[in-house]
Design a protein around this motif. Sequence first.
Motif, short mmCIF file in Angstrom:
data_model
loop_
_atom_site.label_atom_id
_atom_site.label_comp_id
_atom_site.label_asym_id
_atom_site.label_seq_id
_atom_site.Cartn_x
_atom_site.Cartn_y
_atom_site.Cartn_z
N ALA A 171 0.84 -1.20 0.00
CA ALA A 171 0.00 0.00 0.00
C ALA A 171 0.87 1.25 0.00
CB ALA A 171 -0.90 -0.01 1.23
N TYR A 214 -3.26 -5.17 10.58
CA TYR A 214 -2.83 -4.64 9.28
C TYR A 214 -3.63 -3.38 8.97
CZ TYR A 214 -1.08 -4.93 4.44
OH TYR A 214 -0.45 -4.69 3.24
N LEU A 215 -3.06 -2.24 9.35
CA LEU A 215 -3.79 -0.97 9.30
C LEU A 215 -2.87 0.17 8.86
CD1 LEU A 215 -5.56 -1.12 12.79
CD2 LEU A 215 -6.69 -1.40 10.56
N TYR A 216 -3.46 1.25 8.38
CA TYR A 216 -2.70 2.47 8.18
C TYR A 216 -2.41 3.09 9.54
CZ TYR A 216 -2.40 3.26 3.17
OH TYR A 216 -2.04 3.20 1.86
N ASP A 217 -1.12 3.45 9.75
CA ASP A 217 -0.75 4.03 11.05
C ASP A 217 0.42 4.97 10.83
OD1 ASP A 217 -0.67 4.51 13.78
OD2 ASP A 217 0.30 2.60 14.28
N LYS A 247 0.62 1.65 5.57
CA LYS A 247 -0.21 0.49 5.89
C LYS A 247 0.72 -0.66 6.25
CE LYS A 247 -4.10 -2.35 4.57
NZ LYS A 247 -4.95 -2.88 3.50
N THR A 253 6.11 -1.95 4.92
CA THR A 253 4.85 -2.19 4.19
C THR A 253 4.99 -3.36 3.22
OG1 THR A 253 5.46 -0.59 2.48
CG2 THR A 253 4.15 0.23 4.31
N SER A 278 4.72 -6.48 5.30
CA SER A 278 3.35 -6.56 5.82
C SER A 278 2.42 -7.14 4.75
CB SER A 278 2.87 -5.17 6.25
OG SER A 278 3.60 -4.73 7.38
N GLU A 279 2.58 -6.66 3.53
CA GLU A 279 1.72 -7.14 2.44
C GLU A 279 2.00 -8.63 2.15
OE1 GLU A 279 -0.91 -5.86 1.05
OE2 GLU A 279 -1.09 -7.58 -0.32
N GLN A 330 -9.21 4.95 9.29
CA GLN A 330 -8.66 4.33 8.08
C GLN A 330 -9.28 4.96 6.83
OE1 GLN A 330 -6.15 1.70 8.31
NE2 GLN A 330 -6.16 2.89 10.19
N GLU A 377 -11.73 2.03 1.42
CA GLU A 377 -11.12 1.04 0.49
C GLU A 377 -11.37 1.43 -0.96
OE1 GLU A 377 -9.24 -1.88 0.94
OE2 GLU A 377 -8.99 -1.12 2.96
#
Lengths: 455, 455
Positions: free
Chosen positions: B29, B306-309, B321, B346, B349-350, B452, B455
């Motif tokens: 992301a 798994y979040l935007y932070d 993300k 990221t 994470s993905e 967040q 989407e």
Amino acid sequence: MEYYRTYLTEEELPTHYYNLRADMEKKPAPLLNPRTMQPMTAEELEGVFCSELVKQELDNDTRFFEIPEEIRDYYKTFRPSPLVRAYNLEKALGTPAKIYFKFEGNNTSGSHKLNSAAAQAYYARKQGLKGVTTETGAGQWGTALSMACAYFGLDCKVYMVKTSYEQKPFRREVMRTYGAEVTASPSDTTEVGKKILAEFPGTGGSLGCAISEAVEAAVTREGYRYVLGSVLNQVLLHQSVIGLEAHKALEKLGVTPDIIIGCTGGGSNLGGLIAPFMGEKLRGEKDYRIIGAEPASCPSFTRGKYLYDFCDTGKVCPLAKMYTLGNGFMPSPIHAGGLRFHGMSTILSELYDQGLMEAVAYEQTEVFEAAEVFARAEGILPAPESSHAIKATIDEAMKCKESGEEKVILFGLSGTGYFDLVAYQQFNDGTMTDYIPTDEDLAKGLAFVPPQPEE
Amino acid sequence: MEYYRTYLTEEELPTHYYNLRADMEKKPAPLLNPRTMQPMTAEELEGVFCSELVKQELDNDTRFFEIPEEIRDYYKTFRPSPLVRAYNLEKALGTPAKIYFKFEGNNTSGSHKLNSAAAQAYYARKQGLKGVTTETGAGQWGTALSMACAYFGLDCKVYMVKTSYEQKPFRREVMRTYGAEVTASPSDTTEVGKKILAEFPGTGGSLGCAISEAVEAAVTREGYRYVLGSVLNQVLLHQSVIGLEAHKALEKLGVTPDIIIGCTGGGSNLGGLIAPFMGEKLRGEKDYRIIGAEPASCPSFTRGKYLYDFCDTGKVCPLAKMYTLGNGFMPSPIHAGGLRFHGMSTILSELYDQGLMEAVAYEQTEVFEAAEVFARAEGILPAPESSHAIKATIDEAMKCKESGEEKVILFGLSGTGYFDLVAYQQFNDGTMTDYIPTDEDLAKGLAFVPPQPEE
């Protein structure tokens, strides 16, 4: 363009230690028993040292000793060490000289000491011993021995000078991580320790005292022997792997050094580095300028005398003929702890006396200036000890700059300075001081030298 | 018998960085501007970062980036790093598994961080900048950046968390020796620092605060940019040299790993190690089990969301993300300082979200037990961070012992523990404690995660 770093393959690693003494016409003087003033016999030495190591210590004639496979396997966990072309240092200095260094610091002990620790631990294990004892000051040698003992499955008792034990706890913790028992010296675990504690309560200890405790701990325990990390002939023999690797790597590059430089404390680093080169020089095959770099505060070569003296201040060890400042010499608290020894390897002393090598002495601030130049150019943070060799190298390279000569310089980078940051902090803060002994200081040190044997 | 250590020649060193994102079907992301919740543009990023690095950060498609010759020359002062066959660890464990490790600790910064520091310093110099700013906690990244800046002739300003500056002065002195200006954070040299000092007099600082100061110091100075040592896509790109070298060395040995293991803090070490292997996996050419080992006290993968932070507690950086414990998470004072980050790369994470890699979490005492086993067998004293990978490796090797499988395990030994002796001392003394966050702690950390994006 040549490589920055040349590594030998494992097949190219030395299979034999090279005994420089075999090529010396006039041999180094033998160790003497201080009671009889006669050469120490194997029997006398075997009470303290392992049998195989005593053999190596006394053998002036065998040119090569095979390196047992077990030691060679262990060496492969940290050797070959790289031969590095110091392109960036050359550029920083603007010198036409070609500078190479043999880097021995890329192992957890941080120095070349592990080369001999490996051999000494192996021979102790092979003799069926339970363990070994030793002393350590700042801790390089103790760390190396702990690592080798962990590998070969040997108990390791280290007597560490109390001030270092308390003020420099980091190497102590490395030793403990490798399973060594580390005791602050003087301690109440030995008779000599108890005696010293009674006489000087609260003393911070000394290397001489730690040696005495380690020797006592070895001789009073079943299955233990004492081991030592420098000065002795056997140690220089083991350290010959440094020079043998460097010699072969240079040969592969088609390069012959003009000048070879190493720092000198007890002599194991320089003695190991120069071994095969000095052999060629002794046999008349090649000529090299060989330079030992020592601290001005502890100038064994440049201001010492070539005499029989005790190696320890406690006077429990045999007499060795060496360049010495006298066992009563009190070295100043410089940061190159590994170079604060009043004497010198008997092999190097004899070579120096014969004019086969030179020596230079430096003050510690100029040594740290050289260390900083080197660190910024080549990346590696050098040990204060090794930085003496860097200083001498820079001096020679700057002479080449003046004369325009493209000399090839090889120096030994014996270790890293990762545990010497208090010293670097003083240098960075501008609070570092220099120490040069007066003639009176030197006279005091020599006052304790015993009567010399008849020639 | 295979070699203990395999070194590539300098001709075999990678000439290009490998951009794993090019082979990811679903890309990581994008970074978001927290004000607009829109992807950060190159223009926005170039106010803080060097232009070339912004390009690398945003490019999800170019598979290979050529490594400029100047960086390759610098790499030659500390690379190739060895690929080591851990014969002695295998023997100590009695496992039929074949264990290899890629050792990145043999440079003065003590870790893999220098790989990216080299690239970031080079691009800053090429852009004609005067200097760079950064933050550092325990000091690994600051040390690496200082070294690279000394080499490329760049000014380097490091904001070091005040408690580390005072209690861990050794890395600070390494940085100063390489010419960096090291400031204890919070300081009165920035507006944000002054504000924090006024609000919390006597505070020991935090990484989040040091980031804020470093960013301010960069954006308010002509000719300065801010650089970061982990998490970012560009950093993983540079670190791909670890994996590319390991892949080629294993290829030369004719060996294919079954399992690849690395420790994960921000992800630069594991991301670099796995890059070419994960590429093969993504392209369907090979399959590997890939495992990230993290501390149980800071379990981003295993217990995060798994979040935007925000990447920093000061919330000045873009939103990423990632698997995160929330920017409000307070990591416990474990000794693996490099793994105390609430988020994660990221890219990793993905990949984790897609089930392409696994993760395990360990408590620190079991990690140090593994470190001790490794140190005694293989000689190298590992960093607490890297020891998480050792623990995971030993666990997998012991499973092989039970099942009799001869699996090939490759792990990343990202660094040495020479500056972590306080941690080893606690372990040796038996006073080390473990920390596992409660569900309540985790909920608190996530409470600060921003709303967040849709989407």
